[in-house]
Design a protein around this motif. Structure first.
Motif, PDB file in Angstrom:
ATOM      1  N   ILE A   6       0.586  -0.905  -0.479  1.00 32.04           N
ATOM      2  CA  ILE A   6       0.115   0.236   0.189  1.00 32.04           C
ATOM      3  C   ILE A   6       1.076   1.328  -0.062  1.00 32.04           C
ATOM      4  CG2 ILE A   6      -2.000   1.380   0.853  1.00 32.04           C
ATOM      5  CD1 ILE A   6      -3.086  -1.501  -0.335  1.00 32.04           C
ATOM      6  N   VAL A   7       2.184   0.989   0.793  1.00 33.60           N
ATOM      7  CA  VAL A   7       2.840   2.433   0.045  1.00 33.60           C
ATOM      8  C   VAL A   7       3.580   2.429  -0.631  1.00 33.60           C
ATOM      9  CG1 VAL A   7       5.349   3.066   1.306  1.00 33.60           C
ATOM     10  CG2 VAL A   7       3.214   2.555   3.085  1.00 33.60           C
ATOM     11  N   ARG A   8       3.470   1.864  -1.350  1.00 30.21           N
ATOM     12  CA  ARG A   8       4.379   1.543  -3.044  1.00 30.21           C
ATOM     13  C   ARG A   8       3.411   1.949  -4.110  1.00 30.21           C
ATOM     14  NH1 ARG A   8       4.940  -3.640  -3.933  1.00 30.21           N
ATOM     15  NH2 ARG A   8       7.325  -2.822  -2.656  1.00 30.21           N
ATOM     16  N   VAL A   9       1.425   1.596  -3.510  1.00 30.85           N
ATOM     17  CA  VAL A   9       0.767   2.618  -4.008  1.00 30.85           C
ATOM     18  C   VAL A   9       0.318   3.791  -4.079  1.00 30.85           C
ATOM     19  CG1 VAL A   9      -1.930   2.199  -5.154  1.00 30.85           C
ATOM     20  CG2 VAL A   9      -0.177  -0.050  -4.718  1.00 30.85           C
ATOM     21  N   HIS A  10       0.424   4.293  -2.828  1.00 37.02           N
ATOM     22  CA  HIS A  10       0.558   5.906  -2.527  1.00 37.02           C
ATOM     23  C   HIS A  10       1.105   6.484  -2.949  1.00 37.02           C
ATOM     24  CE1 HIS A  10      -0.367   8.697   0.683  1.00 37.02           C
ATOM     25  NE2 HIS A  10       0.841   9.169   0.627  1.00 37.02           N
ATOM     26  N   ARG A  11       3.001   5.763  -2.936  1.00 35.08           N
ATOM     27  CA  ARG A  11       3.656   6.614  -3.370  1.00 35.08           C
ATOM     28  C   ARG A  11       3.607   7.202  -5.141  1.00 35.08           C
ATOM     29  NH1 ARG A  11       8.726   3.716   0.073  1.00 35.08           N
ATOM     30  NH2 ARG A  11       8.319   5.821   1.907  1.00 35.08           N
ATOM     31  N   GLN A  12       3.033   5.968  -5.539  1.00 32.44           N
ATOM     32  CA  GLN A  12       2.284   6.046  -7.187  1.00 32.44           C
ATOM     33  C   GLN A  12       1.433   6.586  -8.104  1.00 32.44           C
ATOM     34  OE1 GLN A  12       2.331   1.792  -7.594  1.00 32.44           O
ATOM     35  NE2 GLN A  12       4.504   1.769  -8.315  1.00 32.44           N
ATOM     36  N   PHE A  13       0.682   7.460  -6.701  1.00 28.36           N
ATOM     37  CA  PHE A  13      -0.420   8.270  -7.434  1.00 28.36           C
ATOM     38  C   PHE A  13      -0.122   9.020  -8.146  1.00 28.36           C
ATOM     39  CE2 PHE A  13      -3.382  11.624  -6.400  1.00 28.36           C
ATOM     40  CZ  PHE A  13      -4.254  11.067  -6.323  1.00 28.36           C
ATOM     41  N   GLY A  14       0.890   9.295  -8.988  1.00 27.05           N
ATOM     42  CA  GLY A  14       1.356  10.683  -9.813  1.00 27.05           C
ATOM     43  C   GLY A  14       1.396   9.310 -10.879  1.00 27.05           C
ATOM     44  N   LEU A  15       1.638   8.313 -11.048  1.00 30.42           N
ATOM     45  CA  LEU A  15       1.627   6.567 -12.467  1.00 30.42           C
ATOM     46  C   LEU A  15      -0.084   6.904 -12.593  1.00 30.42           C
ATOM     47  CD1 LEU A  15       2.816   5.395 -13.873  1.00 30.42           C
ATOM     48  CD2 LEU A  15       2.925   3.776 -11.945  1.00 30.42           C
ATOM     49  N   TRP A  16      -1.110   6.579 -11.134  1.00 32.53           N
ATOM     50  CA  TRP A  16      -2.036   6.382 -11.336  1.00 32.53           C
ATOM     51  C   TRP A  16      -2.722   7.299 -11.880  1.00 32.53           C
ATOM     52  CZ3 TRP A  16      -1.809   1.777 -12.380  1.00 32.53           C
ATOM     53  CH2 TRP A  16      -0.547   1.301 -11.814  1.00 32.53           C
ATOM     54  N   THR A  17      -2.641   8.513 -12.327  1.00 30.51           N
ATOM     55  CA  THR A  17      -3.034  10.210 -11.902  1.00 30.51           C
ATOM     56  C   THR A  17      -3.123  10.350 -13.744  1.00 30.51           C
ATOM     57  OG1 THR A  17      -3.038  11.140  -9.587  1.00 30.51           O
ATOM     58  CG2 THR A  17      -2.921  12.199 -12.271  1.00 30.51           C
ATOM     59  N   ALA A  18      -1.626   9.718 -13.917  1.00 31.37           N
ATOM     60  CA  ALA A  18      -1.475   9.826 -15.427  1.00 31.37           C
ATOM     61  C   ALA A  18      -2.386   8.329 -16.626  1.00 31.37           C
ATOM     62  CB  ALA A  18      -0.261   9.760 -16.160  1.00 31.37           C
ATOM     63  N   VAL A  19      -2.504   7.651 -15.875  1.00 38.43           N
ATOM     64  CA  VAL A  19      -2.803   6.037 -16.624  1.00 38.43           C
ATOM     65  C   VAL A  19      -4.412   6.795 -16.328  1.00 38.43           C
ATOM     66  CG1 VAL A  19      -3.989   4.047 -15.942  1.00 38.43           C
ATOM     67  CG2 VAL A  19      -1.361   4.883 -15.241  1.00 38.43           C
ATOM     68  N   THR A  20      -5.253   7.074 -15.278  1.00 35.62           N
ATOM     69  CA  THR A  20      -6.666   7.451 -15.572  1.00 35.62           C
ATOM     70  C   THR A  20      -6.461   8.335 -16.484  1.00 35.62           C
ATOM     71  OG1 THR A  20      -8.228   7.185 -13.912  1.00 35.62           O
ATOM     72  CG2 THR A  20      -6.796   9.242 -13.839  1.00 35.62           C
ATOM     73  N   LEU A  21      -5.965   9.371 -16.919  1.00 36.13           N
ATOM     74  CA  LEU A  21      -6.170  10.528 -17.849  1.00 36.13           C
ATOM     75  C   LEU A  21      -6.206   9.661 -19.157  1.00 36.13           C
ATOM     76  CD1 LEU A  21      -5.532  13.194 -16.079  1.00 36.13           C
ATOM     77  CD2 LEU A  21      -7.683  12.700 -16.202  1.00 36.13           C
ATOM     78  N   ILE A  22      -5.022   9.539 -19.287  1.00 39.20           N
ATOM     79  CA  ILE A  22      -4.029   9.025 -20.523  1.00 39.20           C
ATOM     80  C   ILE A  22      -5.195   7.991 -21.112  1.00 39.20           C
ATOM     81  CG2 ILE A  22      -1.857   8.411 -21.863  1.00 39.20           C
ATOM     82  CD1 ILE A  22      -0.516   9.957 -19.519  1.00 39.20           C
ATOM     83  N   ALA A  23      -5.536   6.449 -20.139  1.00 39.46           N
ATOM     84  CA  ALA A  23      -6.091   5.584 -20.276  1.00 39.46           C
ATOM     85  C   ALA A  23      -6.978   5.123 -21.259  1.00 39.46           C
ATOM     86  CB  ALA A  23      -6.201   4.083 -19.692  1.00 39.46           C
ATOM     87  N   PRO A  24      -7.933   6.373 -21.280  1.00 39.68           N
ATOM     88  CA  PRO A  24      -9.094   6.269 -21.852  1.00 39.68           C
ATOM     89  C   PRO A  24      -9.068   7.372 -23.522  1.00 39.68           C
ATOM     90  CG  PRO A  24      -9.338   7.604 -19.908  1.00 39.68           C
ATOM     91  CD  PRO A  24      -7.485   7.297 -20.091  1.00 39.68           C
ATOM     92  N   ALA A  25      -7.732   8.193 -23.417  1.00 43.80           N
ATOM     93  CA  ALA A  25      -7.190   9.096 -24.942  1.00 43.80           C
ATOM     94  C   ALA A  25      -7.009   7.679 -25.349  1.00 43.80           C
ATOM     95  CB  ALA A  25      -6.415   9.942 -24.579  1.00 43.80           C
ATOM     96  N   VAL A  26      -6.222   7.237 -25.346  1.00 44.29           N
ATOM     97  CA  VAL A  26      -5.422   6.232 -25.549  1.00 44.29           C
ATOM     98  C   VAL A  26      -6.543   4.975 -26.099  1.00 44.29           C
ATOM     99  CG1 VAL A  26      -3.888   3.701 -26.219  1.00 44.29           C
ATOM    100  CG2 VAL A  26      -3.331   5.812 -24.765  1.00 44.29           C
ATOM    101  N   LEU A  27      -7.358   4.335 -25.758  1.00 43.85           N
ATOM    102  CA  LEU A  27      -8.461   3.599 -26.154  1.00 43.85           C
ATOM    103  C   LEU A  27      -8.987   4.623 -26.816  1.00 43.85           C
ATOM    104  CD1 LEU A  27      -9.722   1.911 -22.828  1.00 43.85           C
ATOM    105  CD2 LEU A  27      -8.235   1.044 -24.513  1.00 43.85           C
ATOM    106  N   GLY A  28      -9.483   5.469 -26.785  1.00 40.09           N
ATOM    107  CA  GLY A  28     -10.586   6.396 -27.961  1.00 40.09           C
ATOM    108  C   GLY A  28      -9.839   6.580 -29.687  1.00 40.09           C
TER     109      GLY A  28
END
Length: 319
Positions: free
Chosen positions: A176-198
């Protein structure tokens, strides 16, 4: 009002009670908070005129619905019912998956979210609650101010809830500490993934742009406001069939969009219960997902409501 460290008498020996707040949020994290709250909100405001005649297709709607459902359940089942209240036990892969899905809702890193919500329950609608709509009184003006504070004003407070006091179990969990520190990564994924799929599905740059707008920005902001409405509306209006220590209430219009979180009165009456919508017709999508996870063996020791417990809570409410 800030609560500082104090000595609490437990009847055996005094122990130190840690303060509510930890170190304040740094300048750049604070700037990022404004960007990722106000940016999607501006997109949500722009969505109404954009729907008139152009810019929205069935692919955008499908992608927005998919990412909304996945990230909303990451918050409701993951951040809320599992990590905050331990309504069930989860396998390691499920635990990490729920932490990532909840992070992709852009409601803050997991440890901050859980610490805030545990603090909310510890001081619900009292001094110390980070987002009570009753913080400024009950006059009309105070309630308007309180609604704004409970809905989104509290998010911009630079004083972070003390995770060492309210979420020490998450701080001790390396995954969980690792996921917490990766918040910036998951921010990018949640915004970029829809664009890539679209872009890939429509095979066009315009498909990527509209998917980024609708399934990325608008979806994130819409989910923000649904979640915040549970903090604000569900502590102001609605039915209260169960005995709780605060003003939590059930608000049925939000039930489906919040995946069952707006059956808020039962939740505050029995916080560790895995199901919030317990009466006939009360749809609780989050509880249904937990039920499926239990059937597959990924969730165990689920704290389902019992008729006796519910009857006692109703009896106390009517007394």
């Amino acid at each position: 009002m800030e609560m500082t460290a104090e000595v609490e008498n437990t009847g055996t020996r005094p122990r130190e009670v840690r303060p509510l707040h930890g170190p304040p949020r740094g300048t750049w994290p604070q700037v990022a908070t404004y960007i990722f709250i106000l940016g999607p909100f501006i997109a949500l405001l722009a969505a109404v005129p954009l729907t008139w005649g152009w810019g929205l297709g069935w692919l955008d709607i499908a992608l927005a619905a998919f990412f909304y459902t996945a990230t909303c359940l990451g918050v409701t089942v993951g951040f809320h019912r599992y990590f905050t209240h331990r309504a069930f036990k989860a396998t390691r892969s499920l635990r990490v998956g729920l932490a990532i899905a909840g992070s992709m809702a852009l409601q803050g890193p997991i440890t901050h979210w859980v610490a805030d919500h545990r603090r909310h329950h510890a001081f619900s609608d009292r001094d110390g609650d980070p987002h009570s709509p009753w913080a400024f009184g009950s006059s009309p003006v105070a309630l308007v101010k309180g609604f704004w504070h409970a809905h989104m004003g509290w998010v911009f407070d630079r004083n972070l809830t003390n995770a060492e006091r309210f979420a020490p179990d998450l701080l001790a969990d390396r995954d969980i500490v690792r996921v917490h520190r990766q918040f910036g990564l998951w921010t990018a994924v949640t915004l970029i993934a829809p664009a890539v799929l679209g872009g890939l599905i429509s095979w066009s740059l315009w498909g990527a742009v509209t998917a980024f707008f609708w399934a990325g920005l608008v979806r994130v902001s819409f989910l923000h406001h649904v979640t915040w409405s549970v903090n604000s509306i569900c502590h102001m209006i609605g039915s209260r069939p169960f005995a709780a220590r605060d003003r939590s209430a059930n608000f049925w219009p939000l039930a489906i969009l919040s995946m069952g979180e707006s059956w808020h009165n039962l939740h505050h009456a029995d916080p560790t219960c895995a199901r919030h919508g317990v009466k006939r017709g009360q749809i609780d999508i989050s509880a249904r997902l937990i039920w499926f996870l239990e059937k597959f063996g990924w969730a165990t020791d689920v704290r389902w409501p019992t008729p006796k417990r519910l009857a006692n809570l109703e009896k106390r409410a009517s007394a």
